[in-house]
Design a protein around this motif. Structure first.
Motif, PDB file in Angstrom:
ATOM      1  N   GLN A 153       0.827  -1.209   0.000  1.00 19.03           N
ATOM      2  CA  GLN A 153       0.000   0.000   0.000  1.00 19.03           C
ATOM      3  C   GLN A 153       0.863   1.262   0.000  1.00 19.03           C
ATOM      4  O   GLN A 153       0.684   2.178   0.808  1.00 19.03           O
ATOM      5  CB  GLN A 153      -0.973   0.006   1.168  1.00 19.03           C
ATOM      6  CG  GLN A 153      -2.158  -0.934   0.970  1.00 19.03           C
ATOM      7  CD  GLN A 153      -3.408  -0.457   1.667  1.00 19.03           C
ATOM      8  OE1 GLN A 153      -3.825   0.684   1.502  1.00 19.03           O
ATOM      9  NE2 GLN A 153      -4.023  -1.336   2.439  1.00 19.03           N
ATOM     10  N   VAL A 154       1.790   1.320  -0.933  1.00 24.79           N
ATOM     11  CA  VAL A 154       2.629   2.500  -1.125  1.00 24.79           C
ATOM     12  C   VAL A 154       1.845   3.500  -1.975  1.00 24.79           C
ATOM     13  O   VAL A 154       1.399   3.172  -3.077  1.00 24.79           O
ATOM     14  CB  VAL A 154       3.954   2.127  -1.814  1.00 24.79           C
ATOM     15  CG1 VAL A 154       4.777   3.367  -2.105  1.00 24.79           C
ATOM     16  CG2 VAL A 154       4.738   1.155  -0.944  1.00 24.79           C
ATOM     17  N   LEU A 155       1.687   4.730  -1.488  1.00 27.26           N
ATOM     18  CA  LEU A 155       0.906   5.738  -2.205  1.00 27.26           C
ATOM     19  C   LEU A 155       1.765   6.721  -2.976  1.00 27.26           C
ATOM     20  O   LEU A 155       1.314   7.301  -3.959  1.00 27.26           O
ATOM     21  CB  LEU A 155       0.010   6.504  -1.228  1.00 27.26           C
ATOM     22  CG  LEU A 155      -0.997   5.662  -0.437  1.00 27.26           C
ATOM     23  CD1 LEU A 155      -1.879   6.563   0.415  1.00 27.26           C
ATOM     24  CD2 LEU A 155      -1.847   4.791  -1.356  1.00 27.26           C
ATOM     25  N   ASN A 156       3.016   6.952  -2.531  1.00 25.88           N
ATOM     26  CA  ASN A 156       3.915   7.838  -3.279  1.00 25.88           C
ATOM     27  C   ASN A 156       5.356   7.484  -2.929  1.00 25.88           C
ATOM     28  O   ASN A 156       5.612   6.613  -2.091  1.00 25.88           O
ATOM     29  CB  ASN A 156       3.605   9.317  -3.006  1.00 25.88           C
ATOM     30  CG  ASN A 156       3.738   9.684  -1.539  1.00 25.88           C
ATOM     31  OD1 ASN A 156       4.822   9.623  -0.965  1.00 25.88           O
ATOM     32  ND2 ASN A 156       2.623  10.050  -0.906  1.00 25.88           N
ATOM     33  N   ASP A 736       5.992  -3.934  10.088  1.00 28.34           N
ATOM     34  CA  ASP A 736       4.713  -3.679   9.430  1.00 28.34           C
ATOM     35  C   ASP A 736       4.035  -5.012   9.113  1.00 28.34           C
ATOM     36  O   ASP A 736       4.690  -6.048   8.977  1.00 28.34           O
ATOM     37  CB  ASP A 736       4.898  -2.896   8.124  1.00 28.34           C
ATOM     38  CG  ASP A 736       5.611  -1.571   8.327  1.00 28.34           C
ATOM     39  OD1 ASP A 736       5.408  -0.961   9.394  1.00 28.34           O
ATOM     40  OD2 ASP A 736       6.369  -1.160   7.428  1.00 28.34           O
ATOM     41  N   GLY A 737       2.727  -4.981   8.974  1.00 29.24           N
ATOM     42  CA  GLY A 737       1.988  -6.182   8.619  1.00 29.24           C
ATOM     43  C   GLY A 737       0.764  -5.855   7.782  1.00 29.24           C
ATOM     44  O   GLY A 737       0.319  -4.707   7.725  1.00 29.24           O
ATOM     45  N   ALA A 738       0.214  -6.894   7.125  1.00 28.99           N
ATOM     46  CA  ALA A 738      -0.962  -6.693   6.273  1.00 28.99           C
ATOM     47  C   ALA A 738      -1.722  -7.999   6.134  1.00 28.99           C
ATOM     48  O   ALA A 738      -1.139  -9.092   6.194  1.00 28.99           O
ATOM     49  CB  ALA A 738      -0.550  -6.178   4.895  1.00 28.99           C
ATOM     50  N   ILE A 739      -3.030  -7.877   5.953  1.00 30.70           N
ATOM     51  CA  ILE A 739      -3.873  -9.004   5.575  1.00 30.70           C
ATOM     52  C   ILE A 739      -4.748  -8.556   4.417  1.00 30.70           C
ATOM     53  O   ILE A 739      -5.071  -7.363   4.286  1.00 30.70           O
ATOM     54  CB  ILE A 739      -4.747  -9.513   6.747  1.00 30.70           C
ATOM     55  CG1 ILE A 739      -5.613  -8.376   7.295  1.00 30.70           C
ATOM     56  CG2 ILE A 739      -3.899 -10.133   7.832  1.00 30.70           C
ATOM     57  CD1 ILE A 739      -6.611  -8.844   8.333  1.00 30.70           C
ATOM     58  N   GLY A 740      -5.123  -9.477   3.553  1.00 31.81           N
ATOM     59  CA  GLY A 740      -5.949  -9.125   2.409  1.00 31.81           C
ATOM     60  C   GLY A 740      -6.772 -10.304   1.941  1.00 31.81           C
ATOM     61  O   GLY A 740      -6.534 -11.463   2.326  1.00 31.81           O
ATOM     62  N   VAL A 752      -1.093  -2.375   8.448  1.00 35.93           N
ATOM     63  CA  VAL A 752      -0.783  -1.693   9.709  1.00 35.93           C
ATOM     64  C   VAL A 752       0.722  -1.469   9.746  1.00 35.93           C
ATOM     65  O   VAL A 752       1.509  -2.431   9.721  1.00 35.93           O
ATOM     66  CB  VAL A 752      -1.245  -2.511  10.927  1.00 35.93           C
ATOM     67  CG1 VAL A 752      -0.943  -1.727  12.205  1.00 35.93           C
ATOM     68  CG2 VAL A 752      -2.737  -2.815  10.834  1.00 35.93           C
ATOM     69  N   ASN A 753       1.139  -0.209   9.811  1.00 33.31           N
ATOM     70  CA  ASN A 753       2.551   0.154   9.823  1.00 33.31           C
ATOM     71  C   ASN A 753       2.997   0.498  11.240  1.00 33.31           C
ATOM     72  O   ASN A 753       2.211   0.975  12.060  1.00 33.31           O
ATOM     73  CB  ASN A 753       2.805   1.343   8.906  1.00 33.31           C
ATOM     74  CG  ASN A 753       2.480   1.023   7.460  1.00 33.31           C
ATOM     75  OD1 ASN A 753       2.810  -0.058   6.968  1.00 33.31           O
ATOM     76  ND2 ASN A 753       1.810   1.939   6.775  1.00 33.31           N
ATOM     77  N   ASN A 779      -0.182   2.934  12.770  1.00 30.68           N
ATOM     78  CA  ASN A 779      -1.205   3.520  11.913  1.00 30.68           C
ATOM     79  C   ASN A 779      -1.653   2.484  10.897  1.00 30.68           C
ATOM     80  O   ASN A 779      -0.965   1.494  10.647  1.00 30.68           O
ATOM     81  CB  ASN A 779      -0.687   4.784  11.221  1.00 30.68           C
ATOM     82  CG  ASN A 779       0.493   4.506  10.302  1.00 30.68           C
ATOM     83  OD1 ASN A 779       0.330   4.300   9.099  1.00 30.68           O
ATOM     84  ND2 ASN A 779       1.710   4.474  10.872  1.00 30.68           N
ATOM     85  N   TYR A 780      -2.820   2.719  10.287  1.00 30.65           N
ATOM     86  CA  TYR A 780      -3.396   1.703   9.405  1.00 30.65           C
ATOM     87  C   TYR A 780      -3.905   2.324   8.107  1.00 30.65           C
ATOM     88  O   TYR A 780      -4.113   3.530   7.984  1.00 30.65           O
ATOM     89  CB  TYR A 780      -4.561   0.991  10.104  1.00 30.65           C
ATOM     90  CG  TYR A 780      -5.845   1.797  10.094  1.00 30.65           C
ATOM     91  CD1 TYR A 780      -6.798   1.613   9.089  1.00 30.65           C
ATOM     92  CD2 TYR A 780      -6.096   2.765  11.065  1.00 30.65           C
ATOM     93  CE1 TYR A 780      -7.961   2.371   9.055  1.00 30.65           C
ATOM     94  CE2 TYR A 780      -7.252   3.518  11.045  1.00 30.65           C
ATOM     95  CZ  TYR A 780      -8.186   3.320  10.032  1.00 30.65           C
ATOM     96  OH  TYR A 780      -9.323   4.078   9.995  1.00 30.65           O
TER      97      TYR A 780
END
Length: 788
Positions: A153-156, A736-740, A752-753, A779-780
């Motif tokens: 989830q990199v935005l820039n 950092d972690g992530a679920i999808g 979640v960073n 943060n998420y």
């Protein structure tokens, strides 16, 4: 001497090539869907070999110098796989035309049950000029593609892109640009193969809505792409039409009142498929963990592409990025006592300060023509326009008698910049007896004009207690206002730079291309004019010699030698120009693919030596202020290290990015002997990153994925001057972690960073105080996507 060395190498290689007598063949073909649509950018892999590539926009691919034998050719496209047997004979080209069993629309609706090879690209973009596969390239090149950017989830460009590349480190930023260091120097920013750095605070950081992939090239990569920093560069490749009708939309919400929407449309506009388009639009509102801080952005990026005939295409791209951000500089904390002694949300800003607005518009025209199967001509021209209107905060100082009290300063910061780039190059392939030649040659030129106004400033309010801050005490009527009646071209400081380059490269292949020798040369001329740099021109011829040997079908070792040449803008105390930075780069490495290219590991060791590095002139103070603001060119730096990168599908449905870099960056010569042996600023000795992603491919939980990753930096030096009298930065660790989950056309992901809620910061000493920038605590982000 260098020319004699190159001539000797060429003669020796030709003698060696005469002894080569083995013969190879080629595979060429096209891939299309059941409804006869080209399978653009499909992945094609030759099982039990190192050959792998992606088809072009027309579904075409080609493999050269393949050992005779029978192979399985596997095609992966939009979640579907299909294989076909192909036999290769010596000195013949085997034609393979595969029609997939599903239509393009059916393929769009396939549930992607596996992410085969998504983290491990085979080939760089055409904008890097070279057509050599990454496995055979005698240089460390790492590619961060869409799969990685979406999973993280990199935005820039400010948001952790560097974690995917060994030794890359993000330094300070002003909300508008990303400074990434590689091998002890700032990585030069490129976009589609063009240098887009107008000033030290540019370019405007790219929004990922318009980005296809980001290519990190280590070492003096300026050989192909105009001169840049010796540590390396990164090349942002923007999205282009694929020729497939498809689209996607996504909504993102997150901490600090982050709201984002984006749409990506891709397809054809005519029945014959010759006129194609791509449109990316995104809008974002985002707050911060600091009060009064926000960053709102908008991007509009349409692309049109016309296939003039089977061999020729023209692409026109327009990009419009707009940013409105809070007062620049408010994201820094300051103290005379040391780093990190203020809360994570500390700011020197106020709620009633006007924002800074930035807008970057970029027009790119690309032309490509295949003269025949072996030769292709490319040409492109780009124009970039940047404008900024705003102001910045920076303290005038902290009271000596009471280090709690700071006098805040505020100044105008308006800017206007123009950049023009023109490039033309040719790629070709010929054979002279048993020797094959991959030839590249071209010309490039750029001109950059930048105006900046920092010349108006004032105090912001009275004394400000940094340990007990009170906000809202300055009425809007007392906030300084700036005089903008004059055009910035008249009131601002002008910086003008340009360069012109000619280059040619021949990659000679021996022993059926198992041994590859690269011989190249570039002539570069730099020219610049501005009040601080004077009017000067310098030029240099720089050679490049590379060696790559495939000791197995899926493994290669390499060596590289090239030189550094970089403009040194500025004037010394007497008003004289500085000599350019020069130096050498030596790199050795090994690359290995595993499980038919599912994952790849590369290990490299290098040494960069730079002469004529600017160092502080402590013998000549400014007669007006008494401060030592001048520089001199009698410095030398040596940067050496080891880098390891592992990326790809390690096990079925289990993807990994692992990298480690040891960087030893030291001052080796200086006018002041006590500075010799000190660290080069902005170079951490140890950087280690890991990111793992696992997706369930079958069963009741099919489509569920989980990711976890961390970043560690050890023995960190500071951003700015470092002379061993200032304390370094503490070690850094972020988890950092992530679920999808993906079901059909729908996907959802939660990232979640900073899971451990660590107090993270980076900074430097400056004029009797310390300044640093904090990262947010835990943060998420939640992203919901839909494809159609």
């Amino acid at each position: 001497m260098n020319r004699i060395y190159i001539l000797f190498s060429l003669v020796a290689c030709m003698v060696l090539g005469t002894a080569a007598n083995a013969q190879t063949g080629s595979i060429e073909g096209s891939i299309q869907t059941a409804d006869q649509q080209p399978a653009a950018f499909a992945k094609v892999k030759l099982v039990n070999s190192a050959f792998g590539a992606a088809t072009d926009e027309t579904g075409h691919f080609k493999f050269d110098r393949v050992q005779p034998g029978t192979y399985a050719l596997v095609v992966s496209y939009l979640g579907s796989e299909q294989s076909q047997e192909v036999t290769v004979s010596a000195r013949n080209t085997s034609q393979v035309n595969i029609t997939l069993t599903q239509t393009e629309r059916q393929l769009q609706e396939v549930v992607i049950s596996t992410n085969v090879n998504t983290y491990n690209p085979f080939q760089s973009s055409k904008s890097l000029r070279v057509v050599t596969p990454l496995m055979e390239l005698p240089q460390n090149v790492q590619i961060v593609n869409q799969s990685v950017l979406q999973d993280q989830q990199v935005l820039n460009m400010l948001e952790g892109v560097q974690r995917n590349v060994s030794g890359a480190q993000k330094l300070e930023h002003w909300d508008n640009y990303a400074r990434i260091n590689i091998r002890g120097t700032q990585a030069t920013p490129f976009r589609n193969g063009m240098n887009v750095q107008l000033s030290s605070w540019s370019p405007l950081t790219e929004d990922m809505a318009m980005v296809e992939q980001i290519e990190f090239v280590k070492g003096p990569a300026g050989f192909m792409l105009a001169n840049g920093q010796p540590g390396g560069m990164y090349n942002v490749v923007t999205k282009k039409p694929s020729g497939v009708n498809r689209g996607s939309a996504a909504l993102t919400v997150g901490s600090f009142d982050t709201y984002r929407a984006e749409v990506d449309l891709d397809g054809v506009l005519t029945q014959n498929g010759k006129l194609r388009y791509r449109l990316n639009v995104a809008g974002q509102l985002a707050g911060s963990h600091r009060d009064f801080e926000y960053n709102n952005r908008y991007v509009f990026a349409p692309v049109l592409q016309y296939l003039i005939d089977d061999n020729t295409k023209l692409t026109v791209e327009y990009t419009d990025q707009q940013v409105e951000t809070s007062m620049i500089g408010g994201n820094y904390a300051f103290s005379a006592r040391g780093y990190g002694d203020l809360p994570v949300n500390f700011t020197t800003s106020e709620a009633n300060l006007d924002p800074t607005t930035m807008r970057e518009q970029n027009v790119l025209v690309q032309f490509e023509h295949h003269l025949n199967d072996n030769w292709t001509v490319h040409a492109q021209a780009g124009y970039l326009h940047y404008e900024q209107e705003g102001q910045s905060l920076w303290p005038w100082g902290i009271a000596a008698e009471n280090d709690s009290m700071m006098q805040r300063g505020i100044s105008i910061w308006d800017a206007l910049g123009f950049s023009q780039n023109g490039q033309a190059w040719v790629n070709g392939q010929i054979e002279t007896g048993p020797i094959t030649h991959r030839i590249m040659g071209g010309i490039d030129g750029n001109f950059r004009d930048y105006f900046a106004d920092w010349n108006q400033g004032a105090a912001l309010g009275g004394a400000f207690n940094i340990y007990n801050p009170v906000y809202g005490t300055i009425p809007t009527s007392e906030v300084p206002q700036w005089d903008r009646e004059q055009d910035i071209r008249e009131r601002g400081v002008r910086y003008t730079q340009g360069s012109t380059g000619l280059y040619v490269q021949d990659e000679l292949g021996f022993l059926d291309n198992k041994l590859r020798v690269t011989l190249a040369g570039r002539y570069t001329q730099n020219h610049y004019l501005n009040p601080y740099s004077g009017n000067a021109t310098d030029d240099k011829f720089t050679p490049r010699v590379g060696l790559s040997f495939s000791y197995a079908e899926d493994a290669a070792v390499y060596a590289l030698y090239d030189q550094v040449f970089l403009a040194n803008t500025g004037l010394d105390w007497a008003g004289n120009n500085f000599d350019p930075v020069t130096g050498t780069n030596i790199e050795l490495g090994v690359k290995q693919q595993f499980f038919d290219g599912a994952w790849m590991a590369s290990l490299s060791a290098y040494q960069i030596i730079k002469q004529n590095v600017l160092t502080a002139d402590l013998e000549h103070a400014d007669p007006t202020t008494g401060q030592f603001v001048f520089s001199r060119t009698n410095g030398e730096q040596r940067v050496q290290g080891i880098e390891l990168d592992v990326r790809g599908e390690i096990f079925e449905n289990f993807e990994l990015i692992f990298n480690y870099a040891y960087t030893d960056a030291q001052v080796t010569e200086d006018a002041f002997p006590e500075l010799v042996g000190t660290d080069v600023p902005g170079a951490s000795k140890h950087i280690q990153n890991t990111w793992v992603n696992y997706q369930i491919a079958s069963g009741a939980l099919k489509g569920l994925r989980a990711s976890v990753g961390y970043t560690f930096l050890g023995d960190r030096s500071t951003w700015a001057a470092f002379d061993d009298t200032e304390a370094g930065l503490p070690d850094y660790f972020r988890l950092d972690g992530a679920i999808g989950y993906q079901h059909g056309k729908f996907s959802v992901g939660l990232n979640v960073n900073n899971l451990l809620d660590e107090f993270l910061y980076s900074g430097a000493p400056s004029w009797g105080m310390y300044y640093w920038q904090t990262e947010p605590g835990r943060n998420y982000r939640l992203r919901i996507g839909y494809t159609f």
